[in-house]
Scaffold this active site. Structure first.
Site, PDB file in Angstrom:
ATOM      1  N   GLU A 235      97.599  29.251  60.196  1.00 31.54           N
ATOM      2  CA  GLU A 235      96.310  29.020  60.849  1.00 31.54           C
ATOM      3  C   GLU A 235      95.334  29.855  60.057  1.00 31.54           C
ATOM      4  OE1 GLU A 235      96.041  27.129  63.731  1.00 31.54           O
ATOM      5  OE2 GLU A 235      98.168  26.731  63.467  1.00 31.54           O
TER       6      GLU A 235
ATOM      7  N   CYS B 117      88.174  32.536  65.013  1.00 37.49           N
ATOM      8  CA  CYS B 117      88.511  31.515  64.014  1.00 37.49           C
ATOM      9  C   CYS B 117      87.912  30.164  64.392  1.00 37.49           C
ATOM     10  CB  CYS B 117      90.013  31.400  63.891  1.00 37.49           C
ATOM     11  SG  CYS B 117      90.823  31.206  65.486  1.00 37.49           S
TER      12      CYS B 117
HETATM   13  P1  NAP Z   1      94.291  38.506  56.307  1.00 43.06           P
HETATM   14  O1  NAP Z   1      93.749  39.594  55.497  1.00 43.06           O
HETATM   15  O2  NAP Z   1      94.791  37.288  55.622  1.00 43.06           O
HETATM   16  O3  NAP Z   1      95.464  39.170  57.154  1.00 43.06           O
HETATM   17  C1  NAP Z   1      96.178  38.422  58.090  1.00 43.06           C
HETATM   18  C2  NAP Z   1      97.546  39.050  58.306  1.00 43.06           C
HETATM   19  O4  NAP Z   1      98.325  38.929  57.121  1.00 43.06           O
HETATM   20  C3  NAP Z   1      97.493  40.541  58.603  1.00 43.06           C
HETATM   21  O5  NAP Z   1      98.496  40.849  59.543  1.00 43.06           O
HETATM   22  C4  NAP Z   1      97.819  41.165  57.266  1.00 43.06           C
HETATM   23  O6  NAP Z   1      98.352  42.442  57.385  1.00 43.06           O
HETATM   24  C5  NAP Z   1      98.851  40.195  56.769  1.00 43.06           C
HETATM   25  N1  NAP Z   1      99.081  40.204  55.342  1.00 43.06           N
HETATM   26  C6  NAP Z   1      98.181  40.391  54.351  1.00 43.06           C
HETATM   27  N2  NAP Z   1      98.812  40.294  53.151  1.00 43.06           N
HETATM   28  C7  NAP Z   1     100.120  40.040  53.407  1.00 43.06           C
HETATM   29  C8  NAP Z   1     101.282  39.850  52.591  1.00 43.06           C
HETATM   30  N3  NAP Z   1     101.207  39.876  51.267  1.00 43.06           N
HETATM   31  N4  NAP Z   1     102.476  39.641  53.201  1.00 43.06           N
HETATM   32  C9  NAP Z   1     102.565  39.607  54.532  1.00 43.06           C
HETATM   33  N5  NAP Z   1     101.500  39.784  55.363  1.00 43.06           N
HETATM   34  C10 NAP Z   1     100.300  39.992  54.807  1.00 43.06           C
HETATM   35  O7  NAP Z   1      93.264  38.009  57.403  1.00 43.06           O
HETATM   36  P2  NAP Z   1      92.393  38.900  58.402  1.00 43.06           P
HETATM   37  O8  NAP Z   1      91.292  39.479  57.611  1.00 43.06           O
HETATM   38  O9  NAP Z   1      93.236  39.801  59.232  1.00 43.06           O
HETATM   39  O10 NAP Z   1      91.869  37.799  59.403  1.00 43.06           O
HETATM   40  C11 NAP Z   1      90.618  37.179  59.283  1.00 43.06           C
HETATM   41  C12 NAP Z   1      90.783  35.732  58.923  1.00 43.06           C
HETATM   42  O11 NAP Z   1      91.728  35.097  59.782  1.00 43.06           O
HETATM   43  C13 NAP Z   1      89.495  34.948  59.082  1.00 43.06           C
HETATM   44  O12 NAP Z   1      89.274  34.220  57.904  1.00 43.06           O
HETATM   45  C14 NAP Z   1      89.753  34.013  60.239  1.00 43.06           C
HETATM   46  O13 NAP Z   1      89.076  32.777  60.162  1.00 43.06           O
HETATM   47  C15 NAP Z   1      91.217  33.830  60.219  1.00 43.06           C
HETATM   48  N6  NAP Z   1      91.732  33.563  61.549  1.00 43.06           N
HETATM   49  C16 NAP Z   1      92.269  32.359  61.831  1.00 43.06           C
HETATM   50  C17 NAP Z   1      92.762  32.111  63.095  1.00 43.06           C
HETATM   51  C18 NAP Z   1      93.394  30.797  63.437  1.00 43.06           C
HETATM   52  O14 NAP Z   1      93.964  30.674  64.504  1.00 43.06           O
HETATM   53  N7  NAP Z   1      93.319  29.832  62.586  1.00 43.06           N
HETATM   54  C19 NAP Z   1      92.703  33.077  64.093  1.00 43.06           C
HETATM   55  C20 NAP Z   1      92.147  34.284  63.773  1.00 43.06           C
HETATM   56  C21 NAP Z   1      91.648  34.515  62.496  1.00 43.06           C
HETATM   57  P3  NAP Z   1      97.461  43.759  57.116  1.00 43.06           P
HETATM   58  O15 NAP Z   1      96.336  43.721  58.055  1.00 43.06           O
HETATM   59  O16 NAP Z   1      98.417  44.863  57.378  1.00 43.06           O
HETATM   60  O17 NAP Z   1      97.030  43.657  55.683  1.00 43.06           O
END
Ligand code: NAP
Length: 521
Positions: A257, A296
């Site tokens: 997502e 999101c």
């Molecule tokens: P993100 O930086 O991609 O991080 C998401 C998750 O992935 C975090 O738990 C992060 O952990 C983890 N992660 C990062 N690199 C990883 C790797 N190499 N291996 C395993 N896990 C890894 O996103 P975010 O900044 O937290 O979230 C914001 C984004 O999420 C926005 O763009 C938003 O639109 C989207 N979002 C989508 C939804 C949906 O339902 N579609 C819902 C909410 C948000 P760490 O934090 O420890 O790095």
């Protein structure tokens, strides 16, 4: 020194080593926790899920699992104030916390109810009719669903530490699959407390739920074809994980997502003075300001008929001018902070990018009046409304993950459909109109671009849950840019954690196998 946030691995709370990442309070900038998983035995977590949690869950029938999901939801509900208090440190007002915390345990309660009512006795789902495969009827086929014999690694985004975890946990538990939850570092202290409440309630068998606070280096290397990864977050991280050999070579079931440039459309009938005009304006402002726009599903692109765009701009701006930004809980505050100052810098950069072919119609990205907190130490940003023309490119490409939305005009329905499609796939769209012909045209022409579409008018508004709220009974997910997943969606989310197998046998043999499955509940 700031304390390290614990993880729950292989039956005990443990803390990682080293400095880790210090997470700051979104409102004051003070340190809240340090987050590190260095030195934790992540392989032990994987083994524990497989050897302890999986067998324990698979030994229970659907009704018992549904009871557990209900019990953990009630435990969270009883202690929700603790979660509200922690969420305030992440910038959330009480209204924001309700979306995450109450929305989280509410989702678990709905899953529990769907499980009780919609899943059969025992722990095997018999799907569809028996298919006769030979002329004489001595050879037949039947699809069944059984629990996958692996684990669900659930990686969550920072904006919904409670709801995001529970909407993944509940279907996994119902399906009999153990979970390892990996919250985003930024709000991991809220998720950790929710896990603590669940574990203290003693309603889950050991191994059914583990938690890793911090990074999970190498964990995907340990996964195999019975495991699942449910990811929520940015498109970049989704792409990285989707390309991991666990997914590309060992067929770990992977769902993403990701971000999405959701749109809301105002119908040509909904001129100023109609209930729909007001619903549109109110809905847009709510989506821009709820959780300071860090949703999101928030409306990023607002399409309105060219003839009313000035009136819509004025009406939205007037409502945004009433928004009081400040510390959650401070007198009169209606919008809290972004999750951190890095996130604010990120949103400002995105707004700058948007301004390449959009102009600011309301707000100032560089300054904001703040009640009850220091505007610089806290991650505050006022709501920002932009306006763009039909040929603008960036509103269809750049997601500013904050209180930001872009208004754009359309001239006719064909052009509108083209504009909607430029978002390359969204989680949620809405059409605000009282004209069934317009609604039919837009919904059917853009349905394939969306996971969910809300049609809002004077007749359904009172009971409507709004543009941005996913419902566990319905699909949450979307095509293309939105990640291509279907995270929620009634019992399909449970079946996603199970394996569909076609059993071919004689009818008597089949009946006896299914009878045994039923007796073993
Ligand atoms: P993100 O930086 O991609 O991080 C998401 C998750 O992935 C975090 O738990 C992060 O952990 C983890 N992660 C990062 N690199 C990883 C790797 N190499 N291996 C395993 N896990 C890894 O996103 P975010 O900044 O937290 O979230 C914001 C984004 O999420 C926005 O763009 C938003 O639109 C989207 N979002 C989508 C939804 C949906 O339902 N579609 C819902 C909410 C948000 P760490 O934090 O420890 O790095």
């Amino acid at each position: 020194m700031t304390e390290v946030l614990p993880s729950y691995i292989a039956g005990s709370w443990q803390t990682g080593q080293g400095e880790g990442t210090t997470v700051a309070d979104a409102v004051t900038g003070d340190p809240v926790v340090r987050v590190t998983s260095d030195g934790l035995d992540l392989a032990a977590a994987v083994d524990h899920a497989r050897s302890v949690g999986g067998p324990a869950l698979r030994g229970l029938d659907f009704a018992t699992r549904a009871g557990m999901v209900k019990a953990l939801a009630l435990a969270l509900s009883e202690r929700k104030q603790e979660l509200y208090d922690l969420s305030a440190r992440a910038g959330s007002t009480r209204a924001d916390s309700k979306v995450d915390v109450d929305g989280g345990f509410g989702t678990a309660l709905v899953y529990s109810s769907m499980g009780r009512k919609g899943l059969p006795a025992g722990n095997v789902v018999v799907e569809g009719p028996v298919e006769q495969l030979g002329k004489e009827g001595t050879f037949v086929g039947q699809h069944v669903l059984t629990s996958r014999r692996g684990l669900a690694l659930q990686i969550n985004a920072y904006n919904f530490p409670v709801w995001g975890m529970l909407e993944k946990l509940a279907p996994a538990l119902l399906a009999g699959v153990p979970t390892i939850a990996k919250p985003a570092t930024q709000t991991s202290y809220v998720a950790e407390h929710a896990v603590r409440i669940i574990l203290e309630a003693g309603v889950l068998p050991e191994g059914a739920l583990q938690l890793v606070s911090g990074a999970i280096p190498g964990m995907l290397d340990l996964l195999h074809g019975q495991d699942l990864v449910g990811f929520t977050g940015s498109a970049q991280t989704a792409a990285k994980l989707r390309g991991h050999p666990a997914v590309t070579e060992r067929s770990v079931r992977f769902t993403a997502e990701a971000d999405s440039l959701n749109c809301s459309v105002l119908g040509p009938d909904a001129v100023s003075g109609t209930p729909e005009f007001d619903l549109y304006v109110g809905g847009l402002v709510a989506e821009m300001t709820s959780k300071a726009g860090q949703k999101c599903t928030a409306i990023r692109r607002a399409f309105v008929p060219r003839g009313v765009i000035d009136e819509v701009t004025e009406a939205v701006s007037a409502k945004l001018a009433e928004v009081v930004v400040g510390a959650p809980g401070a007198e009169g505050v209606t919008m809290g902070a972004l999750v951190g100052t890095d996130q604010r810098a990120d949103v400002r950069r995105s707004v700058e990018a948007l301004q390449a072919d959009s102009r600011l119609a309301f707000g100032d990205p560089t300054k904001v009046d703040v009640v009850g907190a220091d505007p610089e130490k806290g991650a505050f940003l006022g709501p920002l409304l932009l306006r763009a023309e039909v040929d603008a490119r960036t509103p269809h490409e750049v997601e500013a993950f904050g209180p930001v939305s872009t208004l754009m005009p359309y001239d006719d329905r064909a052009q509108l459909v083209d504009l909607v499609a430029r978002g390359h796939g969204s989680l949620a769209g809405s059409v605000v109109t009282h004209d069934p012909d317009f609604a039919r045209g837009v919904v059917l022409d853009t349905a394939a671009l969306h996971g969910r579409i809300l049609v809002l008018d004077r007749d359904d508004a009172a009971e409507s849950t709004g543009h941005g709220i996913p419902m566990p009974q319905l699909v949450h997910g979307g095509p293309g840019r939105a990640g291509g997943g279907e995270e929620e969606g009634g019992l399909r989310a449970v079946y996603h954690h199970m394996q569909r197998t076609a059993i071919q046998a004689g009818p008597a043999m089949l009946e006896s196998i299914l009878q045994v499955a039923d007796d073993e509940k």
